[in-house]
Design an enzyme around this catalytic site. Structure first.
Site, PDB file in Angstrom:
ATOM      1  N   SER B  68       0.428  -1.044  -0.234  1.00  0.00           N
ATOM      2  CA  SER B  68      -0.319   0.215  -0.042  1.00  0.00           C
ATOM      3  C   SER B  68       0.844   1.343  -0.118  1.00  0.00           C
ATOM      4  O   SER B  68       0.968   1.582   0.969  1.00  0.00           O
ATOM      5  CB  SER B  68      -0.729   0.225   1.179  1.00  0.00           C
ATOM      6  OG  SER B  68      -1.458  -0.944   1.638  1.00  0.00           O
ATOM      7  N   GLU B  69       1.412   1.618  -1.258  1.00  0.00           N
ATOM      8  CA  GLU B  69       2.835   2.697  -1.404  1.00  0.00           C
ATOM      9  C   GLU B  69       2.119   4.066  -0.512  1.00  0.00           C
ATOM     10  O   GLU B  69       2.600   4.870   0.198  1.00  0.00           O
ATOM     11  CB  GLU B  69       2.965   3.263  -1.967  1.00  0.00           C
ATOM     12  CG  GLU B  69       4.156   1.341  -3.029  1.00  0.00           C
ATOM     13  CD  GLU B  69       3.687   0.355  -3.795  1.00  0.00           C
ATOM     14  OE1 GLU B  69       2.066   0.593  -3.083  1.00  0.00           O
ATOM     15  OE2 GLU B  69       3.936  -0.450  -3.604  1.00  0.00           O
ATOM     16  N   PHE B  92      10.988  -1.019  -5.096  1.00  0.00           N
ATOM     17  CA  PHE B  92      11.738  -0.671  -6.340  1.00  0.00           C
ATOM     18  C   PHE B  92      10.598   0.554  -6.506  1.00  0.00           C
ATOM     19  O   PHE B  92       9.873   0.966  -6.392  1.00  0.00           O
ATOM     20  CB  PHE B  92      11.634  -1.510  -7.409  1.00  0.00           C
ATOM     21  CG  PHE B  92      11.739  -3.265  -7.669  1.00  0.00           C
ATOM     22  CD1 PHE B  92      13.228  -2.921  -8.543  1.00  0.00           C
ATOM     23  CD2 PHE B  92      11.099  -3.753  -7.010  1.00  0.00           C
ATOM     24  CE1 PHE B  92      14.102  -4.298  -7.960  1.00  0.00           C
ATOM     25  CE2 PHE B  92      12.459  -5.379  -6.997  1.00  0.00           C
ATOM     26  CZ  PHE B  92      13.369  -5.542  -7.744  1.00  0.00           C
ATOM     27  N   HIS B 138      11.118  -2.436 -12.879  1.00  0.00           N
ATOM     28  CA  HIS B 138      12.022  -2.295 -12.354  1.00  0.00           C
ATOM     29  C   HIS B 138      13.479  -1.961 -13.121  1.00  0.00           C
ATOM     30  O   HIS B 138      14.630  -2.232 -12.497  1.00  0.00           O
ATOM     31  CB  HIS B 138      12.107  -4.493 -12.251  1.00  0.00           C
ATOM     32  CG  HIS B 138      11.196  -4.641 -10.955  1.00  0.00           C
ATOM     33  ND1 HIS B 138       9.811  -4.779 -11.949  1.00  0.00           N
ATOM     34  CD2 HIS B 138      11.269  -5.130  -9.845  1.00  0.00           C
ATOM     35  CE1 HIS B 138       9.549  -5.641 -10.954  1.00  0.00           C
ATOM     36  NE2 HIS B 138      10.120  -5.986  -9.865  1.00  0.00           N
TER      37      HIS B 138
END
Lengths: 356, 338
Positions: B68-69, B92, B138
């Site tokens: 949950s950024e 990342f 990434h």
């Protein structure tokens, strides 16, 4: 039928709660009048018909508790810790001068008028500063009480949200985080049936939004948002639950947005919403409901309930005489302060990007 | 591991170990510091930067967060409002987009919109950059998104000393900071070096480092590209041109002074970064120097960047779009021979 929390409220509490309802309503209509008089500019987001949610939810908080209000909660900024004296500058809420200075965009605003309307807060008074990104304050609310708990505190935070913002991903992320960590976060949903121009059946597919809480493994309570006692009851239940370490709750307060999203939207809202729905939604004015409850409780006579008949009236019909003088005097102090205050100097626009 | 008393053990450290040391030292020095991120506790982080940190400082101060950024950033911001210093790990740096609003609208503006009432001492750090075959999600360098959002500082170390020193400084700074770690450098043996302990390790934010002195062309860069520029400088030298390679280390604030002083000497400018060309930070450096140093320039300034494409997966594709030693050499020679 009063619940265990509301039963303990005294006759003085009843009178205080009614006066707070009047004050919240008067704040709303007075600003509209000031704007019509040409003394005020900017969009107004009305809490008309939703005042019982603010008054009832804030009444039982401890001074050190935190709140996170949004645009339709403007009176919350001064109603916080109001029991410690309306004019007591030491209480854990904003003064009426500060709130009015913010509305007018003057230097006396706690945020020095850098962002508009409800986008203010106070670290000192435990009020989280919101932005326009609704539900975006709930993570910060969780963080504030997480930090408090690390420091050994027992503060609770009330976050206010319209039902519209609950469709935001950040709402889910934040409530889930609070649930996982059993944080004392009480998420109040002011379900006023309309997210700007969108009705609830286009927002979520639940009969009662509070059921969303089941998915987080936390309590979901429903309150009658027109009834200040019921809001107080349910919020206190959630607050005590939170303070005892059991975690967050959602309290859905069912209400109805009496006018437009903002005053710029009043005319359109009269068209995009069915007339009978609006009439029905406005039919249980929280001031009228409160008076009936007080008469039933014996804390007000039927004759007294006819005094100050502000209930059921829009800003165009209502006058100062419809409100108790204590309410008019109090807000007038704030309005006059704001009108006479100065705007911040232009160079402040370039300041405070970073802490040096 | 039977190291004999006679054989002196190498005390050189890699980039990742240097970062880890910074976190351990700052957690020890600041009891109000809290770390939060995905898999940073039990696992010790996807790359191991926070390895053992939760064991030492507990689950309350080293938080394993749900995926949950937005909540991670917002919760950290709320902690900062209430007196904490926070370290947020993005697993990342590509995933930072999921927390974008919380960073640029909520956190970055906090000090500004409260007229200085509330400072947000937060470091958002995470592995960034290409050249490892990480593919689209990434491999990114998305620092320009944040350079365009006032209220955020941006740091990108290229050496173990800087990794530690800048991270320690960032964790003591009262502002929200984006800290771009070059994952291709994490365990690179060739750049291992001695790294000081404690306050001796501190490296100030906003100060560039001259990695190689030269008189003929100034090459400005940061991150993994520093080593490519140094490699290119060797070829340039063989061609008779001595390049000055400047590692800016901090993008915001930017040490314009060091670049300007170099340009007064070399009169030629090449800027290199991994991010795409349009509105990338290399363009910002060019714009500023074109304005400040126009009279000193003997050739049009040039930038070497990623093409305006995503970063593709398989090697030939990735190589095609990213800056390389060859591309940098070619650009610098063109500027030198103008």
């Amino acid at each position: 039928m009063l619940g265990p929390y509301s039963q303990k409220l005294t006759a003085d509490d009843h009178r205080e709660l009614l006066n707070q309802l009047y004050l919240a309503r008067y704040f709303d209509v007075r600003l509209i009048k000031e704007k019509k008089r040409g003394r005020l500019r900017g969009t107004l987001y009305s809490s008309h018909n939703q005042e019982a949610i603010l008054v009832g939810s804030l009444y039982g908080l401890k001074p050190n508790d935190w709140i996170s209000p949004i645009h339709r909660d403007m009176p919350a900024f001064f109603l916080k810790d109001f029991r410690n004296g309306w004019r007591n500058p030491g209480r854990m809420g904003m003064t009426i001068q500060e709130v009015c200075a913010q509305v007018w965009g003057k230097q006396g605003s706690p945020g020095r008028a850098r962002d508009n309307w409800s986008h203010i807060g106070s670290k000192a008074k435990h009020i989280i500063h919101s932005t326009s990104m609704l539900a975006g304050t709930i993570p910060a609310a969780a963080g504030v009480v997480y930090a408090d708990r690390l420091d050994g505190g027992d503060a609770v935070v009330l976050t206010y949200n319209g039902e519209g913002s609950t469709a935001q991903g950040v709402f889910h992320e934040a409530v889930n985080f609070a649930a996982v960590h059993r944080l004392p976060v009480v998420t109040i949903i002011e379900n006023n049936q309309w997210a700007y121009g969108t009705p609830t059946d286009m927002e979520y597919s639940l009969e009662d939004f509070a059921r969303r809480a089941d998915g987080y493994g936390i309590p979901g309570l429903i309150a009658d948002g027109q009834n200040v006692f019921d809001v107080y009851e349910k919020v206190m239940e959630a607050v005590d639950f939170a303070r005892s370490g059991k975690g967050p709750s959602i309290v859905e307060c069912k209400t109805f947005r009496a006018y437009g999203h903002g005053d710029h939207d009043d005319d359109r809202a009269a068209k995009y919403r069915p007339t009978d729905e609006v009439a029905q939604g406005r039919s249980r004015d929280p001031i009228a409901v409160m008076k009936r409850l007080m008469v039933a409780a014996g804390t007000m006579t039927a004759d007294q309930s006819k005094e100050h008949p502000a209930e059921g009236k829009g800003a165009a019909e209502v006058t100062d005489a419809d409100f108790p003088p204590v309410v008019v005097e109090y807000l007038t102090e704030g309005v006059e302060f704001a009108v006479n205050d100065t705007v911040p100097p232009g160079e402040e626009g370039g300041m405070w990007v970073f802490r040096e | 591991m039977a190291a004999t008393a006679e054989a002196p053990q190498s005390t050189k450290k890699n980039y990742l170990t240097a970062l880890k040391e910074a976190l351990y030292e700052e957690m020890a020095a600041n009891s109000d510091m809290v770390c939060i991120g995905e898999d940073i506790g039990i696992l010790g982080g996807a790359f191991g930067v926070t390895d053992g940190l939760q064991e030492k400082y507990g689950r309350e101060r080293v938080i394993d967060a749900p995926i949950s950024e937005a909540a991670i950033v917002g919760v950290a911001c709320g902690m900062c409002v209430n007196g904490k210093t926070t370290m947020v790990e993005m697993q990342f740096i590509d995933f930072i987009s999921c927390g974008f609003d919380q960073i640029v609208n909520f956190t970055a503006t906090y000090h500004y919109r409260t007229a200085g009432e509330v400072a947000i001492p937060m470091v958002i750090r995470g592995p960034a950059g290409g050249y490892g075959g990480g593919a689209l999600y990434h491999s990114q360098m998305n620092e320009a998104w944040f350079a365009n959002s006032p209220g955020l500082k941006i740091v990108c170390p290229s050496t173990p000393r800087d990794a530690k020193g800048l991270l320690k400084s960032a964790l003591r700074d009262p502002n929200p900071i984006l800290f771009y770690e070059m994952k291709e450098l994490y365990r690179q043996r060739a750049i291992e070096e001695e790294v000081p302990e404690g306050d001796a390790a501190l490296v100030p934010l906003g100060k560039a480092a001259v990695r190689q002195e030269g008189e003929d062309v100034t090459i400005v860069t940061y991150g993994t590209n520093v080593y490519m520029c140094l490699e290119a400088a060797k070829t340039l030298e063989a061609e008779g041109f001595r390049a000055e390679v400047i590692d800016i280390r901090s993008l915001v604030p930017l040490d314009e002074e060091t670049i300007l002083e170099s340009l007064k000497k070399t009169n030629r400018l090449v800027v290199v970064n991994e991010a795409p060309r349009t509105c990338g930070f290399a363009g910002e450096i060019l714009a500023r120097l074109a304005q400040e140093a126009f009279e000193y320039l003997d050739a049009p300034p040039v930038r070497v960047t990623r093409l305006d494409t995503p970063v593709p997966w398989v090697k030939p594709l990735e190589t095609f779009v990213l800056p390389s030693v060859d591309k940098i050499t070619e650009a610098a020679l063109r500027v030198c021979r103008y």
